[in-house]
Design a protein around this motif. Structure first.
Motif, PDB file in Angstrom:
ATOM      1  N   UNK A   1     -71.675  38.393 -27.155  1.00  0.00           N
ATOM      2  CA  UNK A   1     -71.731  36.966 -28.017  1.00  0.00           C
ATOM      3  C   UNK A   1     -72.583  35.889 -27.391  1.00  0.00           C
ATOM      4  N   UNK A   2     -72.171  35.362 -26.318  1.00  0.00           N
ATOM      5  CA  UNK A   2     -72.927  34.172 -25.719  1.00  0.00           C
ATOM      6  C   UNK A   2     -74.654  34.474 -26.051  1.00  0.00           C
ATOM      7  N   UNK A   3     -74.974  35.908 -25.552  1.00  0.00           N
ATOM      8  CA  UNK A   3     -76.434  36.049 -25.727  1.00  0.00           C
ATOM      9  C   UNK A   3     -77.024  36.088 -27.142  1.00  0.00           C
ATOM     10  N   UNK A   4     -76.382  36.778 -28.171  1.00  0.00           N
ATOM     11  CA  UNK A   4     -76.708  36.752 -29.518  1.00  0.00           C
ATOM     12  C   UNK A   4     -76.743  35.271 -30.126  1.00  0.00           C
ATOM     13  N   UNK A   5     -75.798  34.502 -29.530  1.00  0.00           N
ATOM     14  CA  UNK A   5     -76.119  32.848 -30.010  1.00  0.00           C
ATOM     15  C   UNK A   5     -77.221  32.218 -29.493  1.00  0.00           C
ATOM     16  N   UNK A   6     -77.495  32.647 -28.313  1.00  0.00           N
ATOM     17  CA  UNK A   6     -78.514  31.754 -27.626  1.00  0.00           C
ATOM     18  C   UNK A   6     -79.743  32.413 -28.169  1.00  0.00           C
TER      19      UNK A   6
ATOM     20  N   UNK B   1     -84.672  31.901 -32.142  1.00  0.00           N
ATOM     21  CA  UNK B   1     -85.104  32.478 -33.354  1.00  0.00           C
ATOM     22  C   UNK B   1     -85.387  31.336 -34.463  1.00  0.00           C
ATOM     23  N   UNK B   2     -84.144  30.537 -34.596  1.00  0.00           N
ATOM     24  CA  UNK B   2     -84.481  29.524 -35.629  1.00  0.00           C
ATOM     25  C   UNK B   2     -85.284  28.372 -35.194  1.00  0.00           C
TER      26      UNK B   2
ATOM     27  N   UNK C   1     -80.893  31.147 -37.692  1.00  0.00           N
ATOM     28  CA  UNK C   1     -81.166  31.946 -36.775  1.00  0.00           C
ATOM     29  C   UNK C   1     -80.203  32.772 -36.003  1.00  0.00           C
ATOM     30  N   UNK C   2     -78.913  31.979 -35.750  1.00  0.00           N
ATOM     31  CA  UNK C   2     -77.643  32.403 -35.333  1.00  0.00           C
ATOM     32  C   UNK C   2     -77.185  33.591 -36.383  1.00  0.00           C
ATOM     33  N   UNK C   3     -77.100  33.064 -37.460  1.00  0.00           N
ATOM     34  CA  UNK C   3     -76.616  33.912 -38.555  1.00  0.00           C
ATOM     35  C   UNK C   3     -77.349  35.257 -38.723  1.00  0.00           C
ATOM     36  N   UNK C   4     -78.579  35.157 -38.725  1.00  0.00           N
ATOM     37  CA  UNK C   4     -79.329  36.444 -38.696  1.00  0.00           C
ATOM     38  C   UNK C   4     -79.181  37.443 -37.639  1.00  0.00           C
TER      39      UNK C   4
END
Length: 297
Positions: free
Chosen positions: A18-23, A28-29, A70-73
């Motif tokens: 989870x933290x890695x995906x958020x970062x 990306x954004x 970017x997080x949503x993607x």
């Protein structure tokens, strides 16, 4: 080669926590903000016009929106991992008992869930099977032009109890699902073709609103329930939903009922956009399709 690249990215993403995906999502954004100036200008202009903000305020909000998006993607990599531990640790609900009573309505009734490109929309797709565990669940999506990318997205979104249905093939599949009865979910905040639309006010300007969910809910005698998953802080989400509207109990003729339903879910989207504007997908050309009388003028 393109398919290999997509599969490699998918493998890397699915192994990320989870933290890695958020970062990575925030990164990306920021990247899109810097390398796609046309979308950046579009978002800033829309925010300024629709929310009445000056240029610095609109720019700051748009930059935040790109990072949220970017997080949503990238949260598509997490959507299949949504489980009761996620609910316990990361989901905020203002009144859990009321939520339970509301979603208990879905046990014996067909339901059309409407949402938007807000907050954690990919996570919401993963949460659907927990919100309506007794139901046959569908998520209706538009296919991308890149079929290899769409095949990957469809696989990542899919769940053993949540089925992905393409927008172009949705009518009969959704009606069969609603008659089981089941739950079918739609994102209702994007622009659509004039022949699919009714024009309604949205953030102070007439917008083309897809009548498909309203028409299917009416034919399926379904409840219509707006549901959104918003980010409350870096690690948690707030579930916001509205009391459902019963399409089978509406007064008026067919046209009036469709207008009522489309207005119902459009106003719900508008409310959450005004409450959480930084979490909406402002880079989309939401007001592209115009009413016929406006074009004639």
């Amino acid at each position: 080669m393109r398919r290999i690249l997509y599969e490699t990215l998918a493998a890397l993403g699915q192994n990320a926590d989870f933290p890695r995906v958020q970062t990575l999502g925030v990164g990306i954004g920021k990247l899109i903000w810097n390398v796609v100036p046309s979308r950046r200008k579009l978002a800033v202009a829309a925010i300024s016009e629709r929310l009445g903000l000056d240029a610095p305020q609109a720019t700051a909000l748009a930059r935040s929106s790109f990072q949220h998006n970017g997080r949503s993607f990238l949260e598509i990599f997490l959507s299949r991992k949504v489980d009761w531990r996620f609910v316990r640790d990361r989901l905020l609900v203002d009144d859990p008992a009321h939520m339970q009573r509301t979603f208990n309505l879905l046990r014996d009734r067909a339901c059309v869930i409407t949402s938007a490109h807000m907050g954690g929309w990919e996570m919401l797709a993963g949460l659907l099977h927990l919100l309506a565990p007794q139901q046959h669940c569908q998520v209706v999506v538009k296919a991308t032009h890149d079929r290899d990318l769409y095949a990957l997205i469809k696989r990542l979104r899919g769940h053993s109890t949540v089925h992905i249905v393409e927008h172009e093939q949705a009518v009969q599949k959704v009606l069969r699902n609603l008659r089981k009865p089941g739950t079918s979910a739609f994102l209702v905040d994007h622009n659509c073709r004039r022949e699919e639309a009714v024009f309604l006010p949205f953030l102070g300007r007439m917008a083309a609103v897809n009548v498909g969910p309203a028409l299917l809910a009416l034919r399926g005698k379904a409840l219509v329930m707006p549901v959104f998953l918003l980010r409350e802080d870096p690690d948690r989400y707030r579930l916001i939903y509205q009391e459902p509207l019963d399409a089978g109990q509406l007064p008026g003729d067919r046209h009036e009922k469709i207008h009522t339903l489309a207005s119902f879910y459009t106003k719900a989207v508008e409310r959450v956009v005004l409450q959480y504007p930084e979490q909406w997908f402002w880079m989309h050309r939401r007001w592209k399709t115009r009413p016929g009388e406006e074009l004639a003028g």
